[in-house]
Design a protein around this motif. Structure first.
Motif, mmCIF file in Angstrom:
data_model
loop_
_atom_site.group_PDB
_atom_site.id
_atom_site.type_symbol
_atom_site.label_atom_id
_atom_site.label_comp_id
_atom_site.label_asym_id
_atom_site.label_seq_id
_atom_site.Cartn_x
_atom_site.Cartn_y
_atom_site.Cartn_z
ATOM 1 N N TYR A 104 97.331 105.181 35.307
ATOM 2 C CA TYR A 104 97.738 104.143 34.356
ATOM 3 C C TYR A 104 96.791 102.948 34.344
ATOM 4 O O TYR A 104 96.992 102.000 33.595
ATOM 5 C CB TYR A 104 99.151 103.668 34.677
ATOM 6 C CG TYR A 104 100.216 104.712 34.454
ATOM 7 C CD1 TYR A 104 100.192 105.556 33.353
ATOM 8 C CD2 TYR A 104 101.272 104.856 35.354
ATOM 9 C CE1 TYR A 104 101.181 106.512 33.150
ATOM 10 C CE2 TYR A 104 102.263 105.800 35.149
ATOM 11 C CZ TYR A 104 102.214 106.626 34.043
ATOM 12 O OH TYR A 104 103.194 107.558 33.842
ATOM 13 N N ASP A 105 95.774 102.969 35.199
ATOM 14 C CA ASP A 105 94.799 101.885 35.307
ATOM 15 C C ASP A 105 95.482 100.540 35.575
ATOM 16 O O ASP A 105 95.254 99.549 34.873
ATOM 17 C CB ASP A 105 93.940 101.811 34.035
ATOM 18 C CG ASP A 105 92.717 100.934 34.222
ATOM 19 O OD1 ASP A 105 92.220 100.830 35.362
ATOM 20 O OD2 ASP A 105 92.263 100.331 33.236
ATOM 21 N N ASP A 154 97.634 94.104 26.889
ATOM 22 C CA ASP A 154 97.960 95.353 27.579
ATOM 23 C C ASP A 154 97.473 95.259 29.032
ATOM 24 O O ASP A 154 96.828 94.294 29.430
ATOM 25 C CB ASP A 154 97.369 96.566 26.864
ATOM 26 C CG ASP A 154 95.849 96.568 26.800
ATOM 27 O OD1 ASP A 154 95.195 95.888 27.620
ATOM 28 O OD2 ASP A 154 95.297 97.269 25.933
ATOM 29 N N ALA A 155 97.793 96.264 29.811
ATOM 30 C CA ALA A 155 97.478 96.246 31.248
ATOM 31 C C ALA A 155 95.979 96.129 31.502
ATOM 32 O O ALA A 155 95.558 95.442 32.433
ATOM 33 C CB ALA A 155 98.032 97.504 31.915
ATOM 34 N N LYS A 160 105.899 106.030 29.029
ATOM 35 C CA LYS A 160 106.172 106.000 27.594
ATOM 36 C C LYS A 160 105.072 105.271 26.823
ATOM 37 O O LYS A 160 104.736 105.661 25.702
ATOM 38 C CB LYS A 160 107.532 105.361 27.334
ATOM 39 C CG LYS A 160 108.670 106.264 27.745
ATOM 40 C CD LYS A 160 109.997 105.692 27.341
ATOM 41 C CE LYS A 160 111.067 106.738 27.566
ATOM 42 N NZ LYS A 160 112.279 106.426 26.834
ATOM 43 N N ALA A 161 104.501 104.227 27.427
ATOM 44 C CA ALA A 161 103.424 103.483 26.763
ATOM 45 C C ALA A 161 102.206 104.374 26.522
ATOM 46 O O ALA A 161 101.449 104.152 25.584
ATOM 47 C CB ALA A 161 103.037 102.267 27.598
ATOM 48 N N ARG A 162 102.031 105.375 27.364
ATOM 49 C CA ARG A 162 100.902 106.298 27.202
ATOM 50 C C ARG A 162 101.309 107.584 26.499
ATOM 51 O O ARG A 162 100.554 108.535 26.433
ATOM 52 C CB ARG A 162 100.285 106.628 28.559
ATOM 53 C CG ARG A 162 99.252 105.552 28.922
ATOM 54 C CD ARG A 162 99.563 104.901 30.160
ATOM 55 N NE ARG A 162 98.618 103.865 30.554
ATOM 56 C CZ ARG A 162 99.004 102.616 30.727
ATOM 57 N NH1 ARG A 162 100.234 102.258 30.494
ATOM 58 N NH2 ARG A 162 98.153 101.721 31.152
ATOM 59 N N ALA A 163 102.533 107.602 25.994
ATOM 60 C CA ALA A 163 103.063 108.731 25.223
ATOM 61 C C ALA A 163 103.055 110.046 25.999
ATOM 62 O O ALA A 163 102.839 111.110 25.430
ATOM 63 C CB ALA A 163 102.316 108.866 23.898
ATOM 64 N N PHE A 164 103.281 109.972 27.316
ATOM 65 C CA PHE A 164 103.423 111.177 28.136
ATOM 66 C C PHE A 164 104.885 111.579 28.163
ATOM 67 O O PHE A 164 105.772 110.726 28.268
ATOM 68 C CB PHE A 164 103.022 110.917 29.599
ATOM 69 C CG PHE A 164 101.559 110.779 29.872
ATOM 70 C CD1 PHE A 164 100.629 111.594 29.259
ATOM 71 C CD2 PHE A 164 101.102 109.841 30.777
ATOM 72 C CE1 PHE A 164 99.275 111.471 29.534
ATOM 73 C CE2 PHE A 164 99.756 109.699 31.065
ATOM 74 C CZ PHE A 164 98.842 110.520 30.436
ATOM 75 N N THR A 165 105.131 112.869 28.107
ATOM 76 C CA THR A 165 106.467 113.359 28.425
ATOM 77 C C THR A 165 106.544 113.480 29.944
ATOM 78 O O THR A 165 105.513 113.466 30.631
ATOM 79 C CB THR A 165 106.730 114.745 27.794
ATOM 80 O OG1 THR A 165 105.823 115.697 28.387
ATOM 81 C CG2 THR A 165 106.556 114.722 26.281
#
Length: 112
Positions: A55-56, A96-97, A13-18
């Motif tokens: 996601y690095d 952030d990560a 969700k943080a990367r706005a992927f479905t």
């Protein structure tokens, strides 16, 4: 492994992927993504490595795993009374990560 399931969903969700977009990127089914996020199934190690790369983040971060501080650090209360440490901890809450990964990499260099 509820922590992994929660982290996978949070990172997606943080990367706005479905779920569908992520499944296509990983070459797996959308239903598999849903099962991983509901803790109904566990991803294989090769898939975990792909997710960490995508996601690095490290595998430890995927599993929300951290190492406890050494006992001597826990017992030295003067370490917690510095303005610099308080500022660092405040900033880490909003990091952030990628920023955290850079900090950890720097820490490894400093400890060497």
């Amino acid at each position: 492994m509820k922590a992994l399931a929660n982290q996978l969903k949070k990172l997606r969700k943080a990367r706005a992927f479905t779920q569908k977009q992520l499944a296509l990127q990983l070459g797996i089914s959308e239903s598999a993504i849903g099962m991983y996020e509901r803790d109904e199934r566990e991803p294989s190690l090769p898939l975990l490595l792909k997710l960490a790369d995508l996601y690095d983040v490290s595998l430890d971060e995927l599993f929300e795993r951290s190492r406890p501080l050494p006992q001597e650090v826990m017992e030295d209360s003067t370490l917690y009374e510095t303005a610099e440490l308080n500022e660092l901890l405040k900033n880490l809450q909003n990091a952030d990560a990628k920023e955290i990964r850079k900090l950890l990499d720097l820490w490894v260099i400093l400890r060497a």
